[in-house]
Design a protein around this motif. Structure first.
Motif, PDB file in Angstrom:
ATOM      1  N   GLU A  57      12.135  -0.995  -6.894  1.00 53.15           N
ATOM      2  CA  GLU A  57      12.648  -1.311  -5.949  1.00 53.15           C
ATOM      3  C   GLU A  57      13.926  -1.277  -4.898  1.00 53.15           C
ATOM      4  O   GLU A  57      13.917  -1.806  -4.053  1.00 53.15           O
ATOM      5  CB  GLU A  57      13.246  -2.668  -6.617  1.00 53.15           C
ATOM      6  N   LYS A  60      11.927   0.292  -1.825  1.00 54.16           N
ATOM      7  CA  LYS A  60      11.272  -0.495  -1.228  1.00 54.16           C
ATOM      8  C   LYS A  60      12.823  -1.311   0.071  1.00 54.16           C
ATOM      9  O   LYS A  60      12.521  -1.377   1.389  1.00 54.16           O
ATOM     10  CB  LYS A  60      10.917  -1.945  -1.994  1.00 54.16           C
ATOM     11  N   LYS A  63      13.130   1.905   2.144  1.00 53.35           N
ATOM     12  CA  LYS A  63      12.289   2.076   3.423  1.00 53.35           C
ATOM     13  C   LYS A  63      12.185   0.703   4.686  1.00 53.35           C
ATOM     14  O   LYS A  63      12.095   0.809   5.255  1.00 53.35           O
ATOM     15  CB  LYS A  63      11.072   1.298   2.616  1.00 53.35           C
ATOM     16  N   GLU A  64      12.478  -0.462   4.053  1.00 55.62           N
ATOM     17  CA  GLU A  64      13.156  -1.813   5.210  1.00 55.62           C
ATOM     18  C   GLU A  64      14.211  -1.267   5.764  1.00 55.62           C
ATOM     19  O   GLU A  64      13.942  -1.133   6.434  1.00 55.62           O
ATOM     20  CB  GLU A  64      13.314  -3.061   4.120  1.00 55.62           C
TER      21      GLU A  64
END
Length: 70
Positions: A57, A60, A63-64
């Motif tokens: 998580e 993620k 990365k966002e």
């Protein structure tokens, strides 16, 4: 399952989210998986899985963030 041969216990979310957070807190404080198991009376395998999921998580989210900066 007769098709694939896997066993299902039917237990999902056996532990409370607060228990998972506490275990993750101990992990970040450098306690080992088995130490957390003994301290909290939870399976060390569950703790390993929680750490893996939390790391995924976080990746993620990172990365966002990088994609938004571009």
């Amino acid at each position: 399952c007769k098709e694939c041969g896997k066993n299902y216990t039917g237990t999902k979310n056996r532990y409370l989210e607060s228990t998972k957070r506490e275990a993750l807190k101990y992990y970040t404080e450098r306690l080992g998986f088995r130490q957390i198991e003994r301290l909290m009376h939870v399976s060390h395998v569950s703790v390993i899985n929680w750490v893996k999921k939390a790391a995924e998580e976080l990746r993620k989210v990172e990365k966002e963030k990088r994609l938004r900066k571009k």
